[in-house]
Scaffold this motif. Structure first.
Motif, short mmCIF file in Angstrom:
data_model
loop_
_atom_site.label_atom_id
_atom_site.label_comp_id
_atom_site.label_asym_id
_atom_site.label_seq_id
_atom_site.Cartn_x
_atom_site.Cartn_y
_atom_site.Cartn_z
N MET A 73 107.47 61.06 82.39
CA MET A 73 108.37 61.51 81.33
C MET A 73 107.61 62.45 80.40
SD MET A 73 108.79 58.48 78.51
CE MET A 73 109.71 59.57 77.47
N LEU A 74 108.34 63.33 79.75
CA LEU A 74 107.75 64.31 78.85
C LEU A 74 108.50 64.24 77.53
CD1 LEU A 74 105.66 66.68 79.03
CD2 LEU A 74 107.58 68.16 79.52
N LYS A 75 107.76 64.12 76.43
CA LYS A 75 108.44 64.09 75.13
C LYS A 75 107.67 64.94 74.13
CE LYS A 75 106.52 59.99 72.96
NZ LYS A 75 106.84 58.76 72.26
N PHE A 76 108.36 65.37 73.09
CA PHE A 76 107.81 66.25 72.07
C PHE A 76 107.86 65.55 70.72
CE2 PHE A 76 109.14 68.84 75.52
CZ PHE A 76 108.30 69.93 75.54
N SER A 77 106.78 65.69 69.97
CA SER A 77 106.71 65.14 68.61
C SER A 77 106.25 66.25 67.68
CB SER A 77 105.73 63.97 68.55
OG SER A 77 106.09 62.98 69.47
N TYR A 78 106.69 66.19 66.44
CA TYR A 78 106.48 67.27 65.49
C TYR A 78 105.83 66.73 64.23
CZ TYR A 78 107.83 71.03 62.26
OH TYR A 78 107.82 72.04 61.33
N SER A 79 104.79 67.41 63.75
CA SER A 79 104.15 67.06 62.49
C SER A 79 104.61 68.06 61.44
CB SER A 79 102.63 67.10 62.64
OG SER A 79 102.01 66.81 61.42
N VAL A 80 105.44 67.60 60.52
CA VAL A 80 106.03 68.48 59.52
C VAL A 80 104.97 69.15 58.66
CG1 VAL A 80 107.58 68.58 57.53
CG2 VAL A 80 108.14 67.12 59.46
N LEU A 81 103.97 68.37 58.24
CA LEU A 81 102.92 68.89 57.36
C LEU A 81 101.69 69.37 58.12
CD1 LEU A 81 103.13 66.17 54.56
CD2 LEU A 81 104.17 68.44 54.57
N GLY A 82 101.67 69.18 59.43
CA GLY A 82 100.51 69.57 60.21
C GLY A 82 99.33 68.64 60.01
N ASN A 83 99.59 67.40 59.58
CA ASN A 83 98.52 66.46 59.25
C ASN A 83 98.40 65.32 60.29
OD1 ASN A 83 100.86 65.11 58.71
ND2 ASN A 83 100.37 64.60 56.59
N ASN A 84 98.86 65.57 61.50
CA ASN A 84 98.78 64.60 62.60
C ASN A 84 99.61 63.34 62.38
OD1 ASN A 84 97.17 66.14 64.30
ND2 ASN A 84 95.30 65.48 63.28
N PHE A 86 103.05 62.34 63.30
CA PHE A 86 104.08 62.91 64.16
C PHE A 86 105.35 62.07 64.15
CE2 PHE A 86 100.19 64.69 65.81
CZ PHE A 86 100.54 66.01 66.03
N ASN A 87 106.47 62.78 64.18
CA ASN A 87 107.79 62.16 64.37
C ASN A 87 108.33 62.64 65.70
OD1 ASN A 87 107.90 60.95 61.75
ND2 ASN A 87 108.36 62.96 60.91
N ASP A 88 108.95 61.72 66.45
CA ASP A 88 109.55 62.12 67.72
C ASP A 88 110.66 63.13 67.46
OD1 ASP A 88 107.87 60.56 69.19
OD2 ASP A 88 109.29 58.93 69.48
N TYR A 89 110.70 64.16 68.28
CA TYR A 89 111.72 65.20 68.20
C TYR A 89 112.75 64.93 69.28
CZ TYR A 89 113.30 69.88 66.88
OH TYR A 89 114.01 70.94 66.40
N PRO A 90 114.03 65.19 69.05
CA PRO A 90 115.05 64.86 70.06
C PRO A 90 115.06 65.85 71.23
CG PRO A 90 116.08 65.86 68.16
CD PRO A 90 114.62 65.70 67.82
#
Length: 197
Positions: A73-84, A86-90
């Motif tokens: 499986m492949l999933k993407f997570s995003y760091s809003v502030l760039g500070n590691n 991460f929140n899962d992205y849909p």
């Protein structure tokens, strides 16, 4: 006769391709982990190619054939502030047997590694099953160009590929990528009071 709808569609496709050129992705790092019986060894790492480009370089030794008893499986997570943090992205490719993943998703993006690795190629009219064990290399890979980058926000992204097999065998690859949209050669203004004329 050329219809209005066809013109809009053609312009949309060309505009998307221009946006891909204006988006820049920079590899930050890559991390590998495994649990249970070890089925791979690797020294793949991110290194600087020149002042502005980071690349993937190294080797991967698969000690087992990876067949449909393994699921990926492949999933993407995003760091809003760039500070590691991460929140899962849909946005993800759901868990699927490896051969199905290779036949569908991998086949669409294998062009990115075609000239910089010895990974096996999935033929357009066939399939690759199992993924054969062996020694693989990747050299100077820096293309993380996908059309989806046009529709997601700038910042630090973690792309996670998970592979689970029979029993408690698991492997995970985390690739960290920074996305910047717009003209890659322009610099943001240093002075907040500065206005463009």
């Amino acid at each position: 006769m050329f219809r209005y709808e066809q013109l809009v569609f053609v312009l949309f496709i060309h505009f998307s391709k221009i946006l891909i050129v204006l988006n820049t992705t920079q590899l930050q790092r890559i991390e590998f982990s495994s649990e249970g019986e070890k089925f791979f060894e690797t020294d793949i790492r991110v290194k600087k190619f020149n002042r502005t480009v980071a690349v993937l370089d190294g080797t991967l030794n698969l000690t087992k054939d990876i067949d449909n008893s393994y699921k990926g499986m492949l999933k993407f997570s995003y760091s809003v502030l760039g500070n590691n943090q991460f929140n899962d992205y849909p946005l993800k490719w759901p868990q699927a047997p490896v051969c199905d993943f290779l036949k569908n998703s991998y086949r669409d993006y294998q062009w990115m590694v075609k000239n910089c690795s010895n990974f096996p190629e999935v033929p357009q009219d066939g399939e690759l099953c199992p993924f054969p064990k062996g020694d693989y290399w990747i050299k100077n890979f820096h293309r993380v160009d996908m059309e989806m980058w046009n529709f997601i926000p700038d910042g630090l992204w973690r792309i996670t590929f998970k592979l689970s097999g029979p029993g408690k065998v698991q492997g995970k690859i985390d690739a960290f990528v920074v996305l910047r949209k717009g003209d890659p050669w322009s610099r943001p203004s240093q002075n907040k009071n500065e206005t463009s004329s």
